[in-house]
Design an enzyme around this catalytic site. Structure first.
Site, PDB file in Angstrom:
ATOM      1  N   ASP A 162       0.825  -1.203   0.000  1.00 25.45           N
ATOM      2  CA  ASP A 162       0.000   0.000   0.000  1.00 25.45           C
ATOM      3  C   ASP A 162       0.868   1.265   0.000  1.00 25.45           C
ATOM      4  OD1 ASP A 162      -2.166   1.701   0.468  1.00 25.45           O
ATOM      5  OD2 ASP A 162      -2.140   1.352   2.634  1.00 25.45           O
ATOM      6  N   ASP A 222     -10.058   4.441  -0.437  1.00 28.78           N
ATOM      7  CA  ASP A 222     -10.685   3.400   0.386  1.00 28.78           C
ATOM      8  C   ASP A 222     -12.216   3.387   0.300  1.00 28.78           C
ATOM      9  OD1 ASP A 222      -8.079   3.088   1.088  1.00 28.78           O
ATOM     10  OD2 ASP A 222      -8.417   3.200   3.255  1.00 28.78           O
TER      11      ASP A 222
HETATM   12  C1  GLA Z   1      -4.912   2.178   3.481  1.00 26.86           C
HETATM   13  C2  GLA Z   1      -5.511   1.074   2.619  1.00 26.86           C
HETATM   14  C3  GLA Z   1      -6.526   0.311   3.433  1.00 26.86           C
HETATM   15  C4  GLA Z   1      -5.855  -0.263   4.678  1.00 26.86           C
HETATM   16  C5  GLA Z   1      -5.214   0.844   5.472  1.00 26.86           C
HETATM   17  C6  GLA Z   1      -4.371   0.314   6.626  1.00 26.86           C
HETATM   18  O1  GLA Z   1      -5.855   3.141   3.814  1.00 26.86           O
HETATM   19  O2  GLA Z   1      -6.101   1.604   1.466  1.00 26.86           O
HETATM   20  O3  GLA Z   1      -7.097  -0.720   2.659  1.00 26.86           O
HETATM   21  O4  GLA Z   1      -4.902  -1.220   4.291  1.00 26.86           O
HETATM   22  O5  GLA Z   1      -4.342   1.631   4.647  1.00 26.86           O
HETATM   23  O6  GLA Z   1      -3.830   1.339   7.377  1.00 26.86           O
END
Ligand code: GLA
Length: 529
Positions: A162, A222
């Site tokens: 990520d 997200d």
């Molecule tokens: C980002 C990702 C999420 C999750 C969070 C964890 O926001 O997009 O899916 O993995 O980090 O902190």
């Protein structure tokens, strides 16, 4: 001047892109031939995770029957690690949260027939570290090879990687994501590589086809458990918002490479049952990873019914690995169609509007010809017949899905067309090992038309070495999986233009170090040798 400047700029841009493509190469790691299915800790538990919770979820995925429907990957998201690396720079599990260590957790999952997923970042801080809710700065930046080896040693089968930083251009992202791709490949362990280039960053997910870098790439910011947050691609995204971004990217999806519209919100409240069903139906037909995000220990019957819909799972897991393309969209009524391996077509009639409406399309609009069709409703399992009209009254935010069978495909299985005898050419088949991980391998075979005119229909024969057995084959139809195997064209890649090629691929169990023997190609009798 403007023209010269534009040409120069275009030249620089193309040069840059070529350099980037060369560096990125293509990802052929043999995994995610269909969209991965499983569960991830983030949507429900955020940072509040530990070994007991993950094991309970693994137990629930088995006892609920979800594992046996394909939900195999249990992905431990952010906050699993010790906030400091050890003195040799190795990552380790957080000792109070995961006292047994990550290897033991992987063993627990594997013993249950599940697969082990884990979260990490290509930058210095994980997202929880960036936002200050978790201490340390343990990202993989500068530790790619070391961390990939560690993951492989723990038995990791899926890495969620990520980019949680506003910094870096899209080219920086490609280069940096490619480092971990290559580090994972160098471990020799098949690991699904799932990237997110969008966290608190310019939304680069939909800006290119990331299939050369990763198996899965997030298309948006997200997700949250809302139908529509009003965002086009910003935090947080509702179901409708994500669909709007992801539908136009359909052409990127193929076995081993899928758009990822994020983990599912089914069973987490915030939406009606109709919306939850729509969410699942749309993820299924978009060939999206089906990664549940709810608490599997406490599922209500409605949630179980949705997650276990076998008609939709079969559409999602179809071996062609195609994402539904858009047939029509008038703002309210949206029609998507996904071609399936057996010649059927799945069609989604999606009502984006505020009241019940009738949504219609036709068999010919979804690529079928003929005058008699069978429609299986994926939610009710009822079967109806049609001479061509595909239609349903769909409630607001609902999605009706039909699996349409019958007629003849609009790209029919080629019937051999005789061409003058004595025509030079014929076809050749060239075998190539793509990836070999000792207990399995992935290969491809390129079929080349050597002649001066197109032919229609091809057959490749090959004899696999002892101990090798095909587990999955795409862009071709095989007879037999061991020993002598015959592969014929699918309905859509039978015709090869003069001097043209097509390629089919397969994965197999066994050691790939011995190539098949007797790899030969034939075209219909009068079309060459
Ligand atoms: C980002 C990702 C999420 C999750 C969070 C964890 O926001 O997009 O899916 O993995 O980090 O902190």
């Amino acid at each position: 001047m403007r023209t010269v400047g534009t040409l120069l700029a275009a030249g620089i841009l193309i040069g840059g892109l070529i350099a980037l493509e060369d560096q990125a190469g293509a990802l052929d790691n043999g995994v995610a031939r269909t969209p991965p299915m499983g569960w991830n800790s983030w949507n429900t538990f955020g940072c509040s995770i530990n070994e007991t919770l993950i094991k309970q979820m693994a137990d629930a995925i088995v006892s609920s029957g979800l594992r046996d429907l394909g939900y195999k990957y249990v992905v431990v998201d952010d906050c699993w690690f010790d906030p400091a690396r050890d003195s040799a720079g190795n990552l380790r599990g957080n000792p109070s949260r995961f006292p047994g260590g990550m290897k033991a957790l992987g063993d627990y999952l594997h013993a249950k027939g599940l697969k082990f997923g884990i979260y990490q970042v290509p930058v210095d801080k994980t997202c929880a570290q960036y936002f200050g809710s978790y201490p340390g700065a343990t990202g993989s930046q500068g530790h790619e090879v070391q961390d990939a080896k560690q993951f492989a040693a723990w038995g990791v089968d899926y890495l969620k990687y990520d980019w949680c930083s506003p910094n870096g251009t899209i080219d920086d992202q490609v280069r940096t994501f490619a480092k971990m791709r290559d580090a994972l490949a160098a471990t020799g362990r098949p690991i699904v590589y799932s990237i997110n280039p969008n966290s608190i960053h310019a939304k680069t997910g939909p800006q290119r086809n990331w299939g050369d870098v990763a198996n899965l790439w997030r298309t948006t910011e997200d997700i949250t458990n809302k139908w529509n947050t009003g965002q086009t691609n910003g935090y947080p995204m509702g179901i409708q918002n994500i669909v709007d971004v992801t539908v136009p990217l359909a052409s990127y999806a193929k076995p081993g490479a899928f758009n990822d519209p994020d983990m599912m919100e089914i069973g987490r409240g915030g939406m009606t049952d109709t919306e939850m069903r729509s969410h699942f139906a749309l993820w299924a037909i978009m060939a999206s990873p089906l990664i549940a995000g709810n608490d599997l220990r406490a599922m209500d019957p409605a949630t179980t019914t949705i997650l276990k819909n076998q008609n939709l799972i079969a559409i999602n897991q179809d071996p062609l690995g195609l994402q539904a393309h858009q047939v029509s969209n008038d703002g309210a009524r949206r029609v998507l169609a996904k071609k399936l391996g057996n010649g059927d077509v799945a069609v989604a009639l999606f009502n984006q509007g505020g009241s019940t409406t009738t949504i219609s399309t036709t068999a010919s609009a979804i690529g079928l010809t003929g005058d008699s069709f069978t429609l299986r409703d994926a939610w009710t399992n009822t079967v109806s017949t049609s001479t061509g009209t595909i239609s349903a009254a769909v409630p607001s935010h609902g999605t009706v899905v039909y699996r349409v069978s019958g007629g003849t495909s609009s790209t029919p299985t080629p019937t051999p067309t005789p061409t003058p005898s004595g025509q030079p050419g014929g076809c050749t088949a060239t075998y190539r090992l793509v990836n070999d991980w000792g207990t399995g391998f992935q290969s491809e075979v390129t079929v080349t038309n050597n002649g001066p005119s197109a032919f229609n229909g091809w057959t490749v024969n090959m004899t696999l070495a002892g101990g090798q057995a095909i587990t999955s084959l795409w862009n071709g139809v095989n007879t037999g999986t061991t020993g002598m195997v015959t592969v014929k064209n699918t309905s859509y890649n039978g015709t090869i233009a003069a001097n043209g090629t097509t390629t089919f691929g397969f994965t197999a169990n066994g050691n790939g170090s011995t190539a098949p023997t007797g790899v030969t190609c034939t075209t219909p009798t009068s079309q060459g040798r």
